[in-house]
Each structure stands twice: as structure tokens, then as C-alpha cells.
Scaffold this motif. Sequence first.
Motif, PDB file in Angstrom:
ATOM      1  N   PRO A  46      -5.732 -54.669  35.499  1.00  0.00           N
ATOM      2  CA  PRO A  46      -5.678 -55.103  34.100  1.00  0.00           C
ATOM      3  C   PRO A  46      -4.231 -55.181  33.648  1.00  0.00           C
ATOM      4  CG  PRO A  46      -6.380 -52.823  34.256  1.00  0.00           C
ATOM      5  CD  PRO A  46      -6.364 -53.360  35.654  1.00  0.00           C
ATOM      6  N   LEU A  47      -4.002 -55.888  32.554  1.00  0.00           N
ATOM      7  CA  LEU A  47      -2.634 -56.070  32.087  1.00  0.00           C
ATOM      8  C   LEU A  47      -1.982 -54.749  31.724  1.00  0.00           C
ATOM      9  CD1 LEU A  47      -3.099 -59.286  29.947  1.00  0.00           C
ATOM     10  CD2 LEU A  47      -2.130 -59.085  32.232  1.00  0.00           C
ATOM     11  N   SER A  48      -2.778 -53.797  31.283  1.00  0.00           N
ATOM     12  CA  SER A  48      -2.245 -52.480  30.936  1.00  0.00           C
ATOM     13  C   SER A  48      -3.320 -51.444  31.212  1.00  0.00           C
ATOM     14  CB  SER A  48      -1.832 -52.444  29.460  1.00  0.00           C
ATOM     15  OG  SER A  48      -1.421 -51.158  29.084  1.00  0.00           O
ATOM     16  N   ASP A  49      -3.011 -50.442  32.023  1.00  0.00           N
ATOM     17  CA  ASP A  49      -4.022 -49.433  32.304  1.00  0.00           C
ATOM     18  C   ASP A  49      -3.434 -48.036  32.450  1.00  0.00           C
ATOM     19  OD1 ASP A  49      -2.766 -49.632  34.734  1.00  0.00           O
ATOM     20  OD2 ASP A  49      -4.596 -49.686  35.928  1.00  0.00           O
ATOM     21  N   ALA A  50      -2.192 -47.847  32.002  1.00  0.00           N
ATOM     22  CA  ALA A  50      -1.560 -46.533  32.135  1.00  0.00           C
ATOM     23  C   ALA A  50      -2.175 -45.516  31.179  1.00  0.00           C
ATOM     24  CB  ALA A  50      -0.052 -46.641  31.893  1.00  0.00           C
ATOM     25  N   GLY A  51      -2.675 -45.980  30.009  1.00  0.00           N
ATOM     26  CA  GLY A  51      -3.264 -45.090  29.024  1.00  0.00           C
ATOM     27  C   GLY A  51      -2.217 -44.261  28.291  1.00  0.00           C
ATOM     28  N   ILE A  52      -2.696 -43.442  27.359  1.00  0.00           N
ATOM     29  CA  ILE A  52      -1.825 -42.520  26.630  1.00  0.00           C
ATOM     30  C   ILE A  52      -2.497 -41.158  26.570  1.00  0.00           C
ATOM     31  CG2 ILE A  52      -0.840 -44.341  25.166  1.00  0.00           C
ATOM     32  CD1 ILE A  52      -2.543 -43.049  22.851  1.00  0.00           C
ATOM     33  N   GLN A  53      -1.712 -40.163  26.274  1.00  0.00           N
ATOM     34  CA  GLN A  53      -2.199 -38.823  25.958  1.00  0.00           C
ATOM     35  C   GLN A  53      -1.278 -38.285  24.874  1.00  0.00           C
ATOM     36  OE1 GLN A  53      -2.710 -36.296  29.359  1.00  0.00           O
ATOM     37  NE2 GLN A  53      -3.610 -34.620  28.187  1.00  0.00           N
ATOM     38  N   GLU A  54      -1.717 -38.406  23.614  1.00  0.00           N
ATOM     39  CA  GLU A  54      -0.847 -38.126  22.475  1.00  0.00           C
ATOM     40  C   GLU A  54      -1.569 -37.266  21.440  1.00  0.00           C
ATOM     41  OE1 GLU A  54       2.307 -39.057  22.163  1.00  0.00           O
ATOM     42  OE2 GLU A  54       2.383 -40.287  23.988  1.00  0.00           O
ATOM     43  N   THR A  55      -0.775 -36.575  20.637  1.00  0.00           N
ATOM     44  CA  THR A  55      -1.303 -35.804  19.508  1.00  0.00           C
ATOM     45  C   THR A  55      -0.736 -36.382  18.221  1.00  0.00           C
ATOM     46  OG1 THR A  55      -1.447 -33.792  20.841  1.00  0.00           O
ATOM     47  CG2 THR A  55      -1.484 -33.522  18.444  1.00  0.00           C
ATOM     48  N   PHE A  56      -1.608 -36.560  17.236  1.00  0.00           N
ATOM     49  CA  PHE A  56      -1.212 -37.130  15.949  1.00  0.00           C
ATOM     50  C   PHE A  56      -1.492 -36.111  14.848  1.00  0.00           C
ATOM     51  CE2 PHE A  56      -2.436 -40.450  18.876  1.00  0.00           C
ATOM     52  CZ  PHE A  56      -1.337 -41.297  18.832  1.00  0.00           C
ATOM     53  N   TYR A  57      -0.738 -36.264  13.728  1.00  0.00           N
ATOM     54  CA  TYR A  57      -0.781 -35.262  12.673  1.00  0.00           C
ATOM     55  C   TYR A  57      -1.069 -35.923  11.327  1.00  0.00           C
ATOM     56  CZ  TYR A  57       1.270 -32.569  16.444  1.00  0.00           C
ATOM     57  OH  TYR A  57       1.497 -31.965  17.652  1.00  0.00           O
ATOM     58  N   TRP A  58      -1.197 -35.084  10.282  1.00  0.00           N
ATOM     59  CA  TRP A  58      -1.640 -35.563   8.975  1.00  0.00           C
ATOM     60  C   TRP A  58      -0.735 -36.652   8.418  1.00  0.00           C
ATOM     61  CZ3 TRP A  58       1.075 -35.048   4.341  1.00  0.00           C
ATOM     62  CH2 TRP A  58       2.254 -34.286   4.410  1.00  0.00           C
ATOM     63  N   VAL A 252      -6.828 -37.244   2.395  1.00  0.00           N
ATOM     64  CA  VAL A 252      -5.541 -36.740   2.868  1.00  0.00           C
ATOM     65  C   VAL A 252      -5.831 -35.497   3.707  1.00  0.00           C
ATOM     66  CG1 VAL A 252      -3.321 -35.739   2.197  1.00  0.00           C
ATOM     67  CG2 VAL A 252      -4.294 -37.643   0.876  1.00  0.00           C
ATOM     68  N   GLN A 253      -5.279 -35.449   4.906  1.00  0.00           N
ATOM     69  CA  GLN A 253      -5.601 -34.362   5.816  1.00  0.00           C
ATOM     70  C   GLN A 253      -4.743 -33.118   5.547  1.00  0.00           C
ATOM     71  OE1 GLN A 253      -8.295 -34.595   8.092  1.00  0.00           O
ATOM     72  NE2 GLN A 253      -8.536 -36.292   6.633  1.00  0.00           N
ATOM     73  N   PRO A 254      -5.274 -31.929   5.857  1.00  0.00           N
ATOM     74  CA  PRO A 254      -4.512 -30.700   5.633  1.00  0.00           C
ATOM     75  C   PRO A 254      -3.333 -30.594   6.604  1.00  0.00           C
ATOM     76  CG  PRO A 254      -6.564 -30.234   6.793  1.00  0.00           C
ATOM     77  CD  PRO A 254      -6.633 -31.666   6.381  1.00  0.00           C
ATOM     78  N   ASP A 255      -2.401 -29.703   6.288  1.00  0.00           N
ATOM     79  CA  ASP A 255      -1.193 -29.560   7.097  1.00  0.00           C
ATOM     80  C   ASP A 255      -1.500 -29.177   8.537  1.00  0.00           C
ATOM     81  OD1 ASP A 255       0.160 -30.160   4.820  1.00  0.00           O
ATOM     82  OD2 ASP A 255       0.922 -28.135   4.449  1.00  0.00           O
ATOM     83  N   ASP A 256      -2.598 -28.460   8.776  1.00  0.00           N
ATOM     84  CA  ASP A 256      -2.914 -28.019  10.132  1.00  0.00           C
ATOM     85  C   ASP A 256      -3.875 -28.974  10.851  1.00  0.00           C
ATOM     86  OD1 ASP A 256      -5.070 -27.451   8.525  1.00  0.00           O
ATOM     87  OD2 ASP A 256      -5.220 -25.329   9.078  1.00  0.00           O
ATOM     88  N   PHE A 257      -4.011 -30.191  10.338  1.00  0.00           N
ATOM     89  CA  PHE A 257      -4.808 -31.211  11.006  1.00  0.00           C
ATOM     90  C   PHE A 257      -4.076 -31.720  12.254  1.00  0.00           C
ATOM     91  CE2 PHE A 257      -5.018 -35.766  11.825  1.00  0.00           C
ATOM     92  CZ  PHE A 257      -6.374 -35.986  12.014  1.00  0.00           C
ATOM     93  N   SER A 258      -4.848 -32.027  13.280  1.00  0.00           N
ATOM     94  CA  SER A 258      -4.301 -32.731  14.444  1.00  0.00           C
ATOM     95  C   SER A 258      -5.410 -33.540  15.099  1.00  0.00           C
ATOM     96  CB  SER A 258      -3.676 -31.770  15.452  1.00  0.00           C
ATOM     97  OG  SER A 258      -4.653 -30.922  16.022  1.00  0.00           O
ATOM     98  N   LEU A 259      -5.011 -34.572  15.804  1.00  0.00           N
ATOM     99  CA  LEU A 259      -5.933 -35.433  16.539  1.00  0.00           C
ATOM    100  C   LEU A 259      -5.333 -35.717  17.907  1.00  0.00           C
ATOM    101  CD1 LEU A 259      -8.270 -37.429  17.018  1.00  0.00           C
ATOM    102  CD2 LEU A 259      -6.964 -39.140  15.696  1.00  0.00           C
ATOM    103  N   ASP A 260      -6.010 -35.264  18.939  1.00  0.00           N
ATOM    104  CA  ASP A 260      -5.600 -35.563  20.310  1.00  0.00           C
ATOM    105  C   ASP A 260      -6.369 -36.792  20.781  1.00  0.00           C
ATOM    106  OD1 ASP A 260      -3.911 -33.288  20.569  1.00  0.00           O
ATOM    107  OD2 ASP A 260      -5.670 -32.042  20.967  1.00  0.00           O
ATOM    108  N   ILE A 261      -5.642 -37.766  21.314  1.00  0.00           N
ATOM    109  CA  ILE A 261      -6.255 -38.976  21.851  1.00  0.00           C
ATOM    110  C   ILE A 261      -5.748 -39.189  23.268  1.00  0.00           C
ATOM    111  CG2 ILE A 261      -6.383 -41.493  21.708  1.00  0.00           C
ATOM    112  CD1 ILE A 261      -6.392 -41.312  18.737  1.00  0.00           C
ATOM    113  N   GLU A 262      -6.687 -39.419  24.164  1.00  0.00           N
ATOM    114  CA  GLU A 262      -6.368 -39.779  25.550  1.00  0.00           C
ATOM    115  C   GLU A 262      -7.143 -41.054  25.886  1.00  0.00           C
ATOM    116  OE1 GLU A 262      -6.551 -37.982  30.119  1.00  0.00           O
ATOM    117  OE2 GLU A 262      -7.315 -36.810  28.423  1.00  0.00           O
ATOM    118  N   THR A 263      -6.439 -42.051  26.404  1.00  0.00           N
ATOM    119  CA  THR A 263      -7.079 -43.306  26.779  1.00  0.00           C
ATOM    120  C   THR A 263      -6.861 -43.557  28.261  1.00  0.00           C
ATOM    121  OG1 THR A 263      -5.145 -44.687  26.300  1.00  0.00           O
ATOM    122  CG2 THR A 263      -6.675 -44.274  24.480  1.00  0.00           C
TER     123      THR A 263
END
Length: 269
Positions: A46-58, A252-263
Motif C-alpha cells: 500500500p502507499l502507506s502502511d507504517a502506521g502510528i503509535q501516538e498519545t494525544f491530550y486535551w 472540553v476534556q479534563p487535564d488528565d485526559f489522554s487518547l492512545d491511538i495505534e494504526t
Amino acid sequence: MTPSDPVTKRIGIAFAFLVLFAGGMYALQIGGEEWVKGLNPDTILPLSDAGIQETFYWNDFNYGPQEWRPFKEPLNISNTAYGDNEWYLMFVKANATPYGGNPALHRRGNVQVNYSFTNLAGTAAFHVIGFDATAKCRTNKQDGYGASSYFVTGDAEAGTGYLLSTPMTSWNNVPVLPPGEYDTDEGAESFYYFIHFDPLSGGDGAVHITDSSDLLKGEVIETDAQSGEFYVTHTGGSLLDDILLVVCVSEVQPDDFSLDIETSFVRRE
């Protein structure tokens, strides 16, 4: 009329060209079939298949508050009322692309998305925008047959911080900036994506969200599971160069919010 008659000569020449053309097309078809049969799907990436593994915040939700997501006309983020229907958005580069076409021309597969929320307030919605080689966008369908999206409801208290977010200036022909930088084989990158939906050709219903890789047309999923997985599938005719996950939250998310995404790219037969 003799064989040297000009009309007879023209007919003969035209017939000869017709025979040559038919023979050439037949040879081209045979050669093309042999070329396709000789391709190895394992080597057609595929044109892109490396994926990501990132954490996002509020404070990574840099667009909103608003009720809609981009399209050639504004699309509701949800057809069900969550909160006051004003959402905060971020656009996450998946660094992986699904493909559902000819397996001899490209490796078929889906993009698997693993998510994990910590202290999610309100509801989060996942949508997707795909970019094809002509810079036209595709998105998941909003309602009716083939509608798909993914909703997660949390029970944390809403945040009180001040987001440096602003409503998007338009729902089409607009640049968006994914949060942070993403480590790829070519190094870290961070740049705007220009969202363009062709007003005439549409663009909805070519990409889908599903929690089963067997349901390629997708579905609308609602859950309170704070961790899970879903798939982005593709049933359109054109190859996609890239996709963005559109992550929306109703509070609006709280200060201790986080979202881990792995593709990751997951091949299918």
C-alpha cells in the motif's frame, strides 16, 4: 473498376490498418494479462502502511466548537444528540491506507485502529477522510445504507481549561493541521492537509468504519468501552494516498485526559 482505382486502394489500406490494429490490441491484451499474472501481491505494498503509535491530550483538539465535520456540505458529527451538539475536533494522520480493489494491482487490506481513552468526558466520535491521487477527498457516509462511524461514551467530569481552538472557517476547501509530529521512515513530519470534496462527484461512502473486518461497508457503533479497536475499509475505485482520522469530543476534556491511538495495515485476501 480496376485494382489501381484510388477508391479500391484506400479500402485496401484501411483494411490493412484494421488488421494491424486488431493484432496489436490482441498482443497488448495477452501481454497485459501475463504481466498481471506475474505480479506478486506480497511485493505490491500500500502507499502507506507504517502506521502510528501516538498519545494525544486535551489541548490537541484544535478545531471547534462546531456541529459539523468537513464535506462538500457540512455533515453532522452525529445524528443522535450528544450534549449540546458542539464538538471539538482533531485530525490524526493514520500513516496507513486501506485498499479494496484489484488484488493484482495493489495489496488489499484495511487499516486497524486501536484506541484507549483515559478520563474521557462526554462522547468521542471517530470519522475518516481519505485523500486520493487527484487530491479529491473521500469520507464515511453519514446516514442511510452504508452509514458508519464509531462512538465512545465516557464518565469523567468535563474539563475547565481554555482550549486554544477555533471553529473551522469552512466545511470544504479548507486546510487542517494534525496535532504533533509523527515519526515515519522519512523522519518527523508536520504539515497541513487540504480538504477538498468535488461538488459534482461527491465523495461519501467510499471509506467506512467497522468493528469487524468482514463488514466492509461499515456500520454505526456505539460503546462505552474505553479501549478497543475498529477498522477503516475502502470500497472505492481509486487508490488512496493517505487518510486522516477525525476525532471529535462533545466536551472540553479534563487535564488528565489522554487518547492512545495505534494504526496498522492489515492485509486481507
